[in-house]
Write a protein that holds these residues in place. Structure first.
Motif, PDB file in Angstrom:
ATOM      1  N   ARG A  13      81.701  49.672  29.962  1.00 42.13           N
ATOM      2  CA  ARG A  13      81.892  48.718  31.049  1.00 42.13           C
ATOM      3  C   ARG A  13      80.559  49.175  31.770  1.00 42.13           C
ATOM      4  O   ARG A  13      79.887  48.183  32.635  1.00 42.13           O
ATOM      5  N   HIS A  17      77.766  46.364  33.055  1.00 38.36           N
ATOM      6  CA  HIS A  17      77.481  46.241  34.578  1.00 38.36           C
ATOM      7  C   HIS A  17      75.954  46.223  34.722  1.00 38.36           C
ATOM      8  O   HIS A  17      75.499  45.381  35.629  1.00 38.36           O
ATOM      9  N   ARG A  20      74.526  43.201  33.414  1.00 41.77           N
ATOM     10  CA  ARG A  20      74.573  42.015  34.370  1.00 41.77           C
ATOM     11  C   ARG A  20      73.733  42.269  35.710  1.00 41.77           C
ATOM     12  O   ARG A  20      73.235  41.222  36.270  1.00 41.77           O
ATOM     13  N   ARG A  21      73.517  43.276  36.040  1.00 38.22           N
ATOM     14  CA  ARG A  21      72.786  43.692  37.337  1.00 38.22           C
ATOM     15  C   ARG A  21      71.154  43.284  37.456  1.00 38.22           C
ATOM     16  O   ARG A  21      70.656  42.900  38.069  1.00 38.22           O
ATOM     17  N   MET A 196      83.589  38.926  46.453  1.00 38.08           N
ATOM     18  CA  MET A 196      83.195  39.305  45.010  1.00 38.08           C
ATOM     19  C   MET A 196      82.280  38.409  44.317  1.00 38.08           C
ATOM     20  O   MET A 196      81.347  39.032  43.824  1.00 38.08           O
ATOM     21  N   LEU A 200      78.337  39.809  43.023  1.00 38.68           N
ATOM     22  CA  LEU A 200      78.096  39.852  41.747  1.00 38.68           C
ATOM     23  C   LEU A 200      76.760  38.910  41.367  1.00 38.68           C
ATOM     24  O   LEU A 200      75.974  39.201  40.299  1.00 38.68           O
ATOM     25  N   TRP A 228      81.298  48.421  46.252  1.00 36.87           N
ATOM     26  CA  TRP A 228      82.437  48.208  45.606  1.00 36.87           C
ATOM     27  C   TRP A 228      83.119  47.566  46.779  1.00 36.87           C
ATOM     28  O   TRP A 228      83.171  47.736  48.078  1.00 36.87           O
ATOM     29  N   TYR A 371      86.039  35.354  38.819  1.00 38.56           N
ATOM     30  CA  TYR A 371      85.355  36.880  38.665  1.00 38.56           C
ATOM     31  C   TYR A 371      86.433  37.954  38.765  1.00 38.56           C
ATOM     32  O   TYR A 371      86.050  39.155  38.356  1.00 38.56           O
ATOM     33  N   LEU A 372      87.510  37.668  39.275  1.00 37.15           N
ATOM     34  CA  LEU A 372      88.381  38.835  39.248  1.00 37.15           C
ATOM     35  C   LEU A 372      88.949  39.189  38.004  1.00 37.15           C
ATOM     36  O   LEU A 372      89.057  40.404  37.847  1.00 37.15           O
ATOM     37  N   HIS A 375      85.919  41.004  36.325  1.00 41.77           N
ATOM     38  CA  HIS A 375      85.779  42.250  36.833  1.00 41.77           C
ATOM     39  C   HIS A 375      86.840  43.305  36.287  1.00 41.77           C
ATOM     40  O   HIS A 375      86.581  44.380  35.763  1.00 41.77           O
ATOM     41  N   ALA A 379      84.093  45.256  34.345  1.00 40.42           N
ATOM     42  CA  ALA A 379      83.453  46.081  35.376  1.00 40.42           C
ATOM     43  C   ALA A 379      83.769  47.588  35.416  1.00 40.42           C
ATOM     44  O   ALA A 379      84.690  47.818  34.648  1.00 40.42           O
ATOM     45  N   GLN A 382      86.368  52.063  38.940  1.00 43.13           N
ATOM     46  CA  GLN A 382      85.867  52.806  40.241  1.00 43.13           C
ATOM     47  C   GLN A 382      86.438  54.248  40.299  1.00 43.13           C
ATOM     48  O   GLN A 382      87.680  54.435  39.852  1.00 43.13           O
TER      49      GLN A 382
END
Length: 383
Positions: A13, A17, A20-21, A196, A200, A228, A371-372, A375, A379, A382
């Motif tokens: 994950r 991430h 993607r970033r 969200m 993203l 977050w 995206y929920l 994610h 993602a 946390q």
């Protein structure tokens, strides 16, 4: 194994991430930013390549050292469906792993009727899966739903039929959608979903902690802390729409949404016998709509600036992102006026946050809904 059928590990994950970033990164850079050994990073990347979640781009030459081959997300590696149940419109979209909208469907209405909305959702879920075909449909990781947290509230402001308001009161919307599909369903407050999307693929990528304000039929907001989404105990953090505009004295003061919502502008247009949908295009800043628009802009900017100043005194914000379901030129004028209003406050003891326009716009809530699911599946975990 299809990656949507197994739970990815924490390092996988993190890898997705960072890809993607940064849009794409070479293997060595991925090892560095994820703080993994080169060997561990290579094993994970190869696994993600095998599962088609990532892909290799063309080799980059001409730089110091050995040529490198960037790794990027594979848009065909996974899909998600987003549903926005709004006060005025139902939207359903199919997106790929990059968040690109592949299919969309909309239904406008004067007031939300559950007897119309849920059968329509069921039909669109079936249609979008059929559009993908069996092999690609197996890579749909889930369905995300965004909806107002308190659908039946502000009934009078919205001129909502009492029967519709009562029907949505206390309804478990996510459960209603889950009954329509075997795919996992995620749900969030509509402004949290929009936030969200901005986090993203919009301005949120460059801000650690920010207040997000979305100007819609009813204005609202959400909050991001240290990168977050911060929902809070009741899932309602950043709900600036409910912020009172002054201290209570003889009665409850008006809330921000009474002043800065698009429904207020629409009703002013209607009272002047003008087309109420003008705020969505250039007509809002033309005659005969312009005087009404300017009056609303002044009041809305004053209210939003007050909310921003109040929020900045409670939370040390990197910035404030404002977006909305309106013409972009209208949004630009609103932000310019908000900047002016912010300059009227005494910022001693508090840091004035940078004000930025959101980048996702009208589709923020429905893309955020999709995206929920992305994610939840891909993602970082946390904590």
């Amino acid at each position: 194994m299809n990656p949507t059928q197994r739970r990815l590990g924490a390092n996988e994950r993190r890898m997705l991430h960072e890809i993607r970033r940064h849009c794409s990164l070479a293997k060595a850079e991925l090892a560095r930013v994820t703080e993994l050994s080169t060997q561990t990073a290579s094993v994970i990347i190869n696994r993600l390549l095998d599962e088609q979640l990532v892909r290799k781009l063309e080799v980059q030459r001409g730089k110091v050292g050995q040529p490198s081959q960037p790794i990027a997300l594979n848009p065909l590696g996974a899909y998600a469906i987003g549903i926005q149940i709004g006060r005025r419109m139902l939207k359903v979209v199919l997106v790929d792993l990059l968040g690109t909208v592949l299919e969309r469907w909309e239904l406008a209405y004067a007031s939300p009727d559950a007897g119309l909305i849920f059968p329509a959702i069921e039909q669109q879920l079936a249609r979008m899966l059929a559009t993908l075909g069996a092999e690609a449909a197996a890579r749909v990781c889930g369905v995300g739903v965004s909806a107002p947290r308190n659908f039946g509230e502000w009934e009078e402001l919205l001129r909502m039929p009492a029967a519709d308001a009562a029907e949505w009161g206390g309804m478990a919307i996510g459960q209603r959608v889950q009954a329509l599909t075997p795919m996992p369903v995620s749900q969030a407050k509509d402004t949290a979903a929009a936030c969200m999307a901005e986090l993203l693929v919009g301005r949120g990528r460059g801000l650690a902690s920010y207040l997000y304000i979305y100007v819609d039929t009813l204005a609202g907001g959400s909050l991001v802390i240290n990168g977050w989404p911060h929902a809070g105990v009741h899932g309602n953090s950043g709900a600036v729409g409910s912020m009172p505009m002054q201290a209570a004295r003889d009665g409850a003061p008006p809330q921000l949404l009474n002043v800065a919502s698009l429904v207020t502008l629409e009703q002013r247009y209607e009272a002047a016998a003008l087309a109420s949908d003008a705020m969505a295009d250039e007509r809002a800043l033309q005659q005969p709509w312009l005087p009404l628009t300017q009056a609303w802009l002044a009041e809305a900017a004053n209210a939003i600036a007050y909310a921003i100043c109040s929020a900045a005194c409670l939370i040390d914000l990197d910035g404030v992102v404002v977006d909305g379901r309106c013409d972009r030129a209208l949004l630009a004028q609103l932000l310019a006026l908000v900047e002016q209003e912010l300059g009227r406050y005494n910022w001693a003891g508090a840091a004035r946050p940078e004000l930025q326009a959101g980048e996702v716009g009208d589709d923020a809530k429905v893309i955020g809904a999709a995206y929920l699911s992305l994610h939840a599946s891909f993602a970082p975990l946390q904590g």
